[in-house]
Write a protein that holds these residues in place. Structure first.
Motif: not given
Lengths: 319, 284
Positions: A267, A270-272, A274-275, A287, A290, B117-118, B121, B212
């Motif tokens: 997680s 992804i948070a760090n 993704f953008t 993804i 995810g 967080i899922i 996405l 986010l």
């Protein structure tokens, strides 16, 4: 007397059908959401999964420059931080639940119970910022040097506590997670202990057992399934928790033997990233992470719910 | 030591450990609240509520983030809560023990504890990718998806508390089930439904991860729902991890505001619930 207006009755019937369909549609939407989550993640993850194949979950490499991605380091980090969290939170949660159900004076029972539940309402980003600015420096200065000096030299387990005390890292993330899942575990266990019939406990006391013996030989065996359900529910939270971990894990895509080293989890990766992810394969790989997280947590939470449900049914039937 | 003494000693040790565990839990709550208050108060000033988020190194407030959070939370609740309530009504009044209801309950409990967080996405895939850019509306939808299971669960629980005699009385007067639900069950469960609403708001107003990838952030004042929008959790995330003292200070102030809001919501939900239980007890 009342005249039955057939037009009125017909209209009522239409209202009834509309209302019923609306509630049914909303209920089915819940199923569609879960299906939609699974399908959209699968679709988004497909480019990465078809490109890397099964190797995606077995390789440690994570290199945006050469566009090569493997999920092993995040999987490892997720599992290890969650394990640390459970090792710390399960005994503590068990203690709190025992205190609340067996020892606590009735006056305090409610307020302490509420305090524990309020801890559960605090959003995870608060745990993250607390972990980063308060807990990490505390561990860095006082706990980690001790671990390095005293446990580090021991063969085998010593390897887990070597290297410089960074403050942030896998261990700190595990501790923050433990504080986060603690209220969930404590509250579920308390509810489970409350379902033990008083007669069983009183029989134990009647035989001259001490409080602890009643707890260990009567309450715990009777609540085994529910306790496991509560633990699994906490594990589900720990595995999927994002913000609290992202603050303190250090985001390093490698597997270190030492728990004091920075790492990453599914997680927090992804948070760090993704953008900031550029390129389809990069985004798709995130993804895919995810999707992995979804599958893991789905399994854990489903097992937890199945266990708690079994307990509910048993609580309804007399003994 | 004889057997009896050993047993007593063991009893004492484990009970002491249990008390210690409780103290640890309470100490954690106290420590978190203390850090929040001591760091947050220092950052709180009228500026926080009147100025926009600043560029690094200059002073500013959190006005745009507060606005964005309020808008997205409100929209999320307006979309998610009615769906959750209708679905909860179906489970409590129509489906009850049917196989479909059992499956929906199970899936809903999974959604309730699924990592947020899922959900982020998921909304990214179905909304942000289609629209081509991040937007406030995508953030609101993500929050709505998180609110649905909370709202469903509390609605079903609260409707089940309504005495079946009241429903039977309504049915005996010839009312269709929908009429019974709308005119008898909902009013009887009113405070329970309000509780559910408060809990759902508390749940989504601190969510960070799903925003986010949906609403992202915006440094300036924006009211356009189709554009990225600032929001408190993401601003806290960004500011707290920055090396700038001013930003960190604002992050603490924001964290205090969010936590106080959520704790007030949760505590009022509890108070309403306990008032309802005592009045319900005297009625029957």
């Amino acid at each position: 007397m009342a005249i039955i207006d057939s037009r009125h009755a017909a209209r009522q019937l239409i209202y009834e059908r509309v209302f019923r369909s609306a509630t049914l549609a909303a209920a089915i939407l819940v199923l569609l959401i879960l299906g939609g989550v699974a399908l959209s993640l699968l679709r988004g993850a497909w480019p990465a999964l078809s490109h890397f194949g099964f190797g995606f979950v077995t390789r440690e490499i994570w290199n945006p420059v050469t566009d090569e991605y493997g999920a092993l380091a995040p999987i490892y980090g997720t599992v290890v931080t969650s394990l640390i969290a459970m090792l710390l939170a399960v005994p503590t949660g068990f203690g709190i639940a025992l205190f609340l159900t067996e020892l606590c004076p009735p006056v305090l029972k409610r307020s302490i119970g509420t305090a524990v539940e309020l801890l559960a309402a605090v959003p995870s980003i608060i745990f993250g910022i607390w972990g980063l600015f308060v807990l990490a420096p505390l561990l860095q200065r006082h706990v980690q040097p001790w671990l390095i000096d005293h446990i580090g030299p021991i063969p085998m387990i010593g390897k887990l506590f070597q290297g410089p005390p960074f403050g942030i890292g896998v261990l700190t993330a595990g501790v923050v997670l433990a504080v986060m899942v603690l209220p969930f575990i404590a509250a579920t266990m308390r509810d489970v202990f409350d379902t033990v019939p008083p007669m069983l406990k009183e029989s134990g006391y009647g035989l001259g057992a001490t409080t602890w013996e009643v707890i260990w030989h009567v309450v715990v065996p009777h609540s085994r399934v529910g306790m496991l359900g509560g633990i699994m529910l906490g594990l589900g939270r720990a595995l999927g928790e994002t913000m609290a971990v992202t603050f303190v894990i250090g985001n390093a895509h490698r597997i270190s033997t030492s728990l004091l080293a920075p790492g990453t989890t599914i997680s927090s990766s992804i948070a760090n990233e993704f953008t900031e992810a550029v390129g389809d394969l990069y985004t798709s790989s995130l993804i895919a992470l995810g999707l992995l997280l979804f599958l893991i947590t789905f399994a854990v939470i489903a097992i937890a719910q199945a266990m708690l449900r079994r307990l509910e049914r048993r609580a309804l039937s007399p003994l | 030591m004889n057997r009896r003494q050993i047993r007593k000693a063991r009893n004492g040790v484990f009970l002491a450990l249990s008390v210690a565990a409780t103290l640890v839990g309470l100490a954690c709550l106290a420590a978190i609240l203390w850090t929040l208050v001591s760091n947050g108060i220092a950052g709180l000033s009228s500026r926080v509520f009147t100025e926009m988020t600043p560029p690094p190194g200059s002073e500013g407030g959190l006005l745009n983030a507060l606005y964005g959070s309020a808008v997205m939370t409100l929209l999320g609740i307006c979309m998610g809560s009615p769906i959750g309530m209708l679905a909860g009504t179906y489970l409590a009044e129509y489906g009850r023990t049917s196989r479909l209801s059992t499956v929906i309950r199970f899936i809903n409990d999974i959604l309730l504890s699924a990592p947020s967080i899922i959900i982020g996405l998921f909304i990214y895939e179905i909304l942000v990718v289609r629209m081509g850019h991040f937007s406030a509306i995508a953030g609101a939808v993500a929050l709505a998806v998180i609110a649905i299971p909370v709202s469903l669960r509390t609605t079903e629980d609260m409707l089940n508390l309504v005495p079946s005699g009241m429903k039977d009385a309504s049915a005996a007067l010839g009312a269709y089930p929908w009429r019974t639900v709308v005119s008898v069950v909902y009013p009887a469960a009113r405070s329970g439904i309000v509780t559910g609403l408060l809990l759902a708001i508390a749940r989504i107003s601190g969510e960070t991860a799903p925003l986010l990838f949906t609403a992202l952030n915006d440094q300036f004042w924006s009211t356009k729902l189709t554009a990225p929008m600032a929001n408190l959790p993401v601003v806290i995330f960004q500011f707290a991890l920055s090396p700038y003292k001013d930003w960190q200070q604002l992050a603490w102030a924001g964290a205090l505001i969010i936590t106080v809001t959520i704790l007030v919501l949760s505590v009022s939900a509890r108070i309403i619930l306990s008032l309802m239980q005592t009045s319900g007890g005297s009625k029957s």
